[in-house]
Design a protein around this motif. Sequence first.
Motif, PDB file in Angstrom:
ATOM      1  N   LEU A 258       0.820  -1.207   0.000  1.00 38.15           N
ATOM      2  CA  LEU A 258       0.000   0.000   0.000  1.00 38.15           C
ATOM      3  C   LEU A 258       0.856   1.260   0.000  1.00 38.15           C
ATOM      4  O   LEU A 258       0.473   2.279  -0.581  1.00 38.15           O
ATOM      5  N   GLY A 259       2.014   1.200   0.660  1.00 36.58           N
ATOM      6  CA  GLY A 259       2.888   2.363   0.669  1.00 36.58           C
ATOM      7  C   GLY A 259       3.522   2.645  -0.673  1.00 36.58           C
ATOM      8  O   GLY A 259       3.824   3.803  -0.999  1.00 36.58           O
TER       9      GLY A 259
ATOM     10  N   SER B 100      -5.419  10.396   0.944  1.00 39.34           N
ATOM     11  CA  SER B 100      -5.950  10.536   2.307  1.00 39.34           C
ATOM     12  C   SER B 100      -6.611   9.245   2.769  1.00 39.34           C
ATOM     13  O   SER B 100      -6.468   8.839   3.931  1.00 39.34           O
ATOM     14  N   ILE B 101      -7.336   8.582   1.858  1.00 36.34           N
ATOM     15  CA  ILE B 101      -7.942   7.288   2.200  1.00 36.34           C
ATOM     16  C   ILE B 101      -6.861   6.254   2.459  1.00 36.34           C
ATOM     17  O   ILE B 101      -6.965   5.431   3.382  1.00 36.34           O
ATOM     18  N   LEU B 102      -5.791   6.312   1.647  1.00 41.37           N
ATOM     19  CA  LEU B 102      -4.691   5.367   1.806  1.00 41.37           C
ATOM     20  C   LEU B 102      -3.997   5.541   3.156  1.00 41.37           C
ATOM     21  O   LEU B 102      -3.615   4.560   3.801  1.00 41.37           O
ATOM     22  N   ILE B 103      -3.856   6.788   3.603  1.00 37.23           N
ATOM     23  CA  ILE B 103      -3.230   7.043   4.900  1.00 37.23           C
ATOM     24  C   ILE B 103      -4.088   6.485   6.032  1.00 37.23           C
ATOM     25  O   ILE B 103      -3.577   5.893   6.999  1.00 37.23           O
ATOM     26  N   ILE B 104      -5.415   6.654   5.913  1.00 33.20           N
ATOM     27  CA  ILE B 104      -6.317   6.105   6.934  1.00 33.20           C
ATOM     28  C   ILE B 104      -6.212   4.583   6.977  1.00 33.20           C
ATOM     29  O   ILE B 104      -6.179   3.965   8.055  1.00 33.20           O
ATOM     30  N   ILE B 105      -6.140   3.952   5.801  1.00 32.40           N
ATOM     31  CA  ILE B 105      -6.004   2.489   5.744  1.00 32.40           C
ATOM     32  C   ILE B 105      -4.677   2.054   6.359  1.00 32.40           C
ATOM     33  O   ILE B 105      -4.611   1.056   7.099  1.00 32.40           O
ATOM     34  N   GLN B 106      -3.608   2.799   6.090  1.00 31.60           N
ATOM     35  CA  GLN B 106      -2.301   2.477   6.652  1.00 31.60           C
ATOM     36  C   GLN B 106      -2.302   2.602   8.169  1.00 31.60           C
ATOM     37  O   GLN B 106      -1.707   1.772   8.873  1.00 31.60           O
ATOM     38  N   LEU B 107      -2.976   3.627   8.692  1.00 26.13           N
ATOM     39  CA  LEU B 107      -3.070   3.775  10.148  1.00 26.13           C
ATOM     40  C   LEU B 107      -3.868   2.630  10.764  1.00 26.13           C
ATOM     41  O   LEU B 107      -3.521   2.126  11.842  1.00 26.13           O
ATOM     42  N   ALA B 108      -4.947   2.211  10.076  1.00 27.29           N
ATOM     43  CA  ALA B 108      -5.728   1.085  10.567  1.00 27.29           C
ATOM     44  C   ALA B 108      -4.904  -0.200  10.546  1.00 27.29           C
ATOM     45  O   ALA B 108      -4.966  -1.013  11.479  1.00 27.29           O
ATOM     46  N   LEU B 109      -4.116  -0.380   9.490  1.00 25.29           N
ATOM     47  CA  LEU B 109      -3.247  -1.555   9.406  1.00 25.29           C
ATOM     48  C   LEU B 109      -2.170  -1.529  10.476  1.00 25.29           C
ATOM     49  O   LEU B 109      -1.787  -2.574  11.018  1.00 25.29           O
TER      50      LEU B 109
ATOM     51  N   GLU C 142      -1.574  -4.357  13.142  1.00 18.47           N
ATOM     52  CA  GLU C 142      -0.275  -5.004  13.336  1.00 18.47           C
ATOM     53  C   GLU C 142       0.187  -4.913  14.789  1.00 18.47           C
ATOM     54  O   GLU C 142       0.862  -5.822  15.274  1.00 18.47           O
ATOM     55  N   SER C 143      -0.179  -3.844  15.462  1.00 18.70           N
ATOM     56  CA  SER C 143       0.149  -3.743  16.888  1.00 18.70           C
ATOM     57  C   SER C 143      -0.566  -4.819  17.687  1.00 18.70           C
ATOM     58  O   SER C 143       0.027  -5.451  18.574  1.00 18.70           O
TER      59      SER C 143
END
Length: 224
Positions: free
Chosen positions: A175-176, A188-197, A201-202
């Motif tokens: 995704l990155g 912006s949607i991609l950043i939200i998805i990355q934060l959710a991922l 992962e945490s």
Amino acid sequence: MTDLFSMFDPSSSIMNLSFNWLSTILGMLIIPLYFWFMPSRYIIIWNKLMSGIHNEFKIIVGQNGSMGTTLIFVSLFSLILFNNFMGLFPYIFTSTSHMVMTLSLALPLWLSFMIFGWINNTMHMFAHLVPQGTPMVLMPFMVCIETISNIIRPGTLAVRLAANMIAGHMLMHLLGDIGPSVNSSILSILIIIQLALLMLESMVSIIQSYVFAVLCTLYSSEVN
């Protein structure tokens, strides 16, 4: 990168000195300092967490377990948890995504359990090869199946941890890579998805370290 999996290649070095595994031992350098600090809220929460996990492992091991055995698994949980979280930071080598690391943790523990069990509790180990209530005809097949399942335990422990670490990191990496080629609205949607991922992962880092330690505790309880 030559391929997608090369993102996990150990390649960090300064003046031909490899620094890939430095993050693995970084926690061991920090731990002695906590004995000299005033207890903060974070240290108290961490101690409460370790105490709860220690009590849970004591229940799994049972009364026949050796004194202090659970401390090994609590330390194992802490080590894997630390390395899983370190792998979430940018430009830090994810050591738990490599079979060299995970198999080095699983194989010595499993081998020590087997040696201890077969030397001290031989009849108990033979009894584990045939589940209770197995018909006489199926006993040879059950012995073969139980023996194979016992032998592959360190491999399954190592592969489970490494595969879960690889899967999440690879998805975030894919995704990155598409970020520079999309417009601002999709970005912006991609950043939200990355934060959710990243949050996912945490949670995976905590769960996988807990699963690894619990399974090792269960394997140790079978040899007593």
